[in-house]
Write a protein that holds these residues in place. Structure first.
Motif, PDB file in Angstrom:
ATOM      1  N   LEU A  54       0.851  -1.189   0.000  1.00  0.00           N
ATOM      2  CA  LEU A  54       0.000   0.000   0.000  1.00  0.00           C
ATOM      3  C   LEU A  54       0.887   1.239   0.000  1.00  0.00           C
ATOM      4  N   ALA A  55       0.463   2.259  -0.714  1.00  0.00           N
ATOM      5  CA  ALA A  55       1.278   3.471  -0.825  1.00  0.00           C
ATOM      6  C   ALA A  55       1.471   4.142   0.527  1.00  0.00           C
ATOM      7  N   GLU A  56       0.423   4.178   1.350  1.00  0.00           N
ATOM      8  CA  GLU A  56       0.497   4.808   2.676  1.00  0.00           C
ATOM      9  C   GLU A  56      -0.153   3.878   3.704  1.00  0.00           C
ATOM     10  N   PRO A  57       0.544   2.831   4.116  1.00  0.00           N
ATOM     11  CA  PRO A  57      -0.068   1.867   5.032  1.00  0.00           C
ATOM     12  C   PRO A  57      -0.182   2.402   6.452  1.00  0.00           C
ATOM     13  N   THR A  58      -1.229   1.986   7.138  1.00  0.00           N
ATOM     14  CA  THR A  58      -1.355   2.262   8.565  1.00  0.00           C
ATOM     15  C   THR A  58      -0.584   1.190   9.330  1.00  0.00           C
ATOM     16  N   HIS A  59      -0.499   1.336  10.649  1.00  0.00           N
ATOM     17  CA  HIS A  59       0.372   0.455  11.432  1.00  0.00           C
ATOM     18  C   HIS A  59      -0.070  -1.000  11.435  1.00  0.00           C
ATOM     19  N   ASN A  60      -1.296  -1.273  11.010  1.00  0.00           N
ATOM     20  CA  ASN A  60      -1.804  -2.647  10.998  1.00  0.00           C
ATOM     21  C   ASN A  60      -1.571  -3.370   9.685  1.00  0.00           C
ATOM     22  N   VAL A  86       5.843 -15.097   2.430  1.00  0.00           N
ATOM     23  CA  VAL A  86       4.837 -15.451   3.440  1.00  0.00           C
ATOM     24  C   VAL A  86       5.493 -15.628   4.800  1.00  0.00           C
ATOM     25  N   ARG A  87       6.568 -16.390   4.854  1.00  0.00           N
ATOM     26  CA  ARG A  87       7.216 -16.677   6.146  1.00  0.00           C
ATOM     27  C   ARG A  87       7.841 -15.423   6.755  1.00  0.00           C
ATOM     28  N   ALA A  88       8.493 -14.610   5.937  1.00  0.00           N
ATOM     29  CA  ALA A  88       9.108 -13.379   6.459  1.00  0.00           C
ATOM     30  C   ALA A  88       8.041 -12.417   6.954  1.00  0.00           C
ATOM     31  N   GLY A  89       6.955 -12.300   6.206  1.00  0.00           N
ATOM     32  CA  GLY A  89       5.890 -11.397   6.607  1.00  0.00           C
ATOM     33  C   GLY A  89       5.212 -11.814   7.892  1.00  0.00           C
ATOM     34  N   VAL A  90       4.894 -13.096   8.007  1.00  0.00           N
ATOM     35  CA  VAL A  90       4.259 -13.580   9.224  1.00  0.00           C
ATOM     36  C   VAL A  90       5.198 -13.440  10.418  1.00  0.00           C
ATOM     37  N   ALA A  91       6.483 -13.720  10.209  1.00  0.00           N
ATOM     38  CA  ALA A  91       7.460 -13.582  11.293  1.00  0.00           C
ATOM     39  C   ALA A  91       7.502 -12.150  11.805  1.00  0.00           C
ATOM     40  N   ALA A  92       7.444 -11.186  10.887  1.00  0.00           N
ATOM     41  CA  ALA A  92       7.442  -9.781  11.292  1.00  0.00           C
ATOM     42  C   ALA A  92       6.188  -9.439  12.086  1.00  0.00           C
ATOM     43  N   VAL A  93       5.043  -9.872  11.601  1.00  0.00           N
ATOM     44  CA  VAL A  93       3.781  -9.579  12.287  1.00  0.00           C
ATOM     45  C   VAL A  93       3.774 -10.189  13.683  1.00  0.00           C
ATOM     46  N   LEU A  94       4.236 -11.430  13.801  1.00  0.00           N
ATOM     47  CA  LEU A  94       4.246 -12.096  15.102  1.00  0.00           C
ATOM     48  C   LEU A  94       5.180 -11.406  16.095  1.00  0.00           C
ATOM     49  N   HIS A  95       6.155 -10.652  15.581  1.00  0.00           N
ATOM     50  CA  HIS A  95       7.066  -9.912  16.457  1.00  0.00           C
ATOM     51  C   HIS A  95       6.705  -8.425  16.514  1.00  0.00           C
ATOM     52  N   ASP A  96       5.477  -8.104  16.124  1.00  0.00           N
ATOM     53  CA  ASP A  96       4.965  -6.728  16.206  1.00  0.00           C
ATOM     54  C   ASP A  96       5.770  -5.736  15.375  1.00  0.00           C
ATOM     55  N   LEU A  97       6.406  -6.205  14.327  1.00  0.00           N
ATOM     56  CA  LEU A  97       7.080  -5.327  13.374  1.00  0.00           C
ATOM     57  C   LEU A  97       6.116  -5.089  12.220  1.00  0.00           C
ATOM     58  N   GLY A 130       3.308  -2.362   9.892  1.00  0.00           N
ATOM     59  CA  GLY A 130       3.268  -1.045   9.265  1.00  0.00           C
ATOM     60  C   GLY A 130       4.509  -0.737   8.438  1.00  0.00           C
ATOM     61  N   ILE A 131       5.240  -1.777   8.045  1.00  0.00           N
ATOM     62  CA  ILE A 131       6.486  -1.610   7.302  1.00  0.00           C
ATOM     63  C   ILE A 131       6.444  -2.436   6.016  1.00  0.00           C
ATOM     64  N   VAL A 132       7.440  -2.233   5.174  1.00  0.00           N
ATOM     65  CA  VAL A 132       7.624  -3.029   3.959  1.00  0.00           C
ATOM     66  C   VAL A 132       8.886  -3.871   4.133  1.00  0.00           C
ATOM     67  N   ILE A 133       8.752  -5.150   3.893  1.00  0.00           N
ATOM     68  CA  ILE A 133       9.892  -6.071   3.950  1.00  0.00           C
ATOM     69  C   ILE A 133      10.330  -6.335   2.512  1.00  0.00           C
ATOM     70  N   TRP A 134      11.561  -6.025   2.218  1.00  0.00           N
ATOM     71  CA  TRP A 134      12.079  -6.082   0.841  1.00  0.00           C
ATOM     72  C   TRP A 134      12.934  -7.346   0.662  1.00  0.00           C
ATOM     73  N   LEU A 135      12.572  -8.136  -0.359  1.00  0.00           N
ATOM     74  CA  LEU A 135      13.218  -9.447  -0.523  1.00  0.00           C
ATOM     75  C   LEU A 135      13.966  -9.600  -1.843  1.00  0.00           C
ATOM     76  N   ASP A 136      14.690  -8.600  -2.266  1.00  0.00           N
ATOM     77  CA  ASP A 136      15.416  -8.702  -3.531  1.00  0.00           C
ATOM     78  C   ASP A 136      16.523  -9.747  -3.505  1.00  0.00           C
ATOM     79  N   GLN A 137      16.979 -10.136  -2.323  1.00  0.00           N
ATOM     80  CA  GLN A 137      18.095 -11.069  -2.254  1.00  0.00           C
ATOM     81  C   GLN A 137      17.697 -12.530  -2.439  1.00  0.00           C
ATOM     82  N   ILE A 138      16.399 -12.808  -2.511  1.00  0.00           N
ATOM     83  CA  ILE A 138      15.946 -14.193  -2.655  1.00  0.00           C
ATOM     84  C   ILE A 138      16.104 -14.637  -4.093  1.00  0.00           C
TER      85      ILE A 138
END
Length: 223
Positions: free
Chosen positions: A160-166, A202-213, A215-223
């Motif tokens: 999302l261009a302007e995501p909220t914290h959730n 999927v795994r990186a995103g869920v891991a972030a959510v479970l650790h309360d990280l 409202g951010i974008v996780i960038w995976l160009d290295q995969i």
């Protein structure tokens, strides 16, 4: 004797259904808050500086592998479209859910008029997390998510261009669709939606959510 035996059989079947609901199938029942089982590995985020809202983090590949959801994690897979990238993301979510014993339900938008209603249906189910797959959902999510701040969302393969914290997103150069009239990224590549990258998203995103990280974008160009 046949009638009593039939009645017993019916009662047994009914009891089996009730038992099934009690085992976690009935989302209307009380549900403990989910927790992360396992910790993020080195390199997921900078421990000296928390990610800023709407910021982008580039985690070290595999730094999320040790994180799993707690038992009976409730997830709704929200999806729209039948293009190859969306199908790859859906398959990755389904495979992750099966491997992690996640209680997964799916809500698929029937057409363009059903996009916002499908998001509403997903929210009303009361999941721990709504995972979105499909570029068609990006703009509708931007309209709806800010009004449901207690519901967590994970957008895979777009943002999302302007995501909220959730709202947390997992993206990469070949994806990076942002909606809101910004158009498709010049680096968009349907071939970048490989099974490996979608699974990692999927795994990186869920891991972030479970650790309360969130409202951010996780960038995976290295995969």
């Amino acid at each position: 004797m046949r009638a009593p035996l039939r009645a017993v059989a019916i009662l047994a079947a009914a009891a089996a259904l009730v038992t099934g609901c009690g085992s976690g199938d009935d989302w209307s029942r009380p549900h403990p808050s989910p927790v992360a089982v396992g910790a993020l590995g080195p390199g997921f985020v900078d421990p000296s500086a928390a990610p800023t809202p709407e910021g982008t983090v580039t985690p070290r590949p595999g730094s999320w592998d040790g994180v799993h959801p707690s038992k009976n994690y409730r997830v709704v897979l929200l999806t729209a479209g039948d293009d190859a990238p969306t199908k790859a993301l859906v398959a990755a979510v389904e495979q992750w859910a099966k491997a992690e014993h996640v209680d997964l339900r799916t809500v698929a938008a029937a057409d363009a008029h059903d996009l916002i209603p499908s998001i509403t249906r997903a929210i009303e189910m009361g999941p721990d997390l709504v995972v979105s797959a499909g570029n068609q959902l990006v703009d509708p999510l931007a309209l709806v998510t800010a009004s449901h701040l207690s519901q967590r969302f994970l957008v895979v393969g777009a943002e999302l261009a302007e995501p909220t914290h959730n709202v947390t997103a997992v993206d990469w150069s070949g994806a990076s669709y942002r909606g809101e009239g910004l158009g498709m990224s010049s680096t968009y590549d349907p071939g970048s939606f490989t099974a490996e990258r979608c699974a990692a998203a999927v795994r990186a995103g869920v891991a972030a959510v479970l650790h309360d990280l969130t409202g951010i974008v996780i960038w995976l160009d290295q995969i």
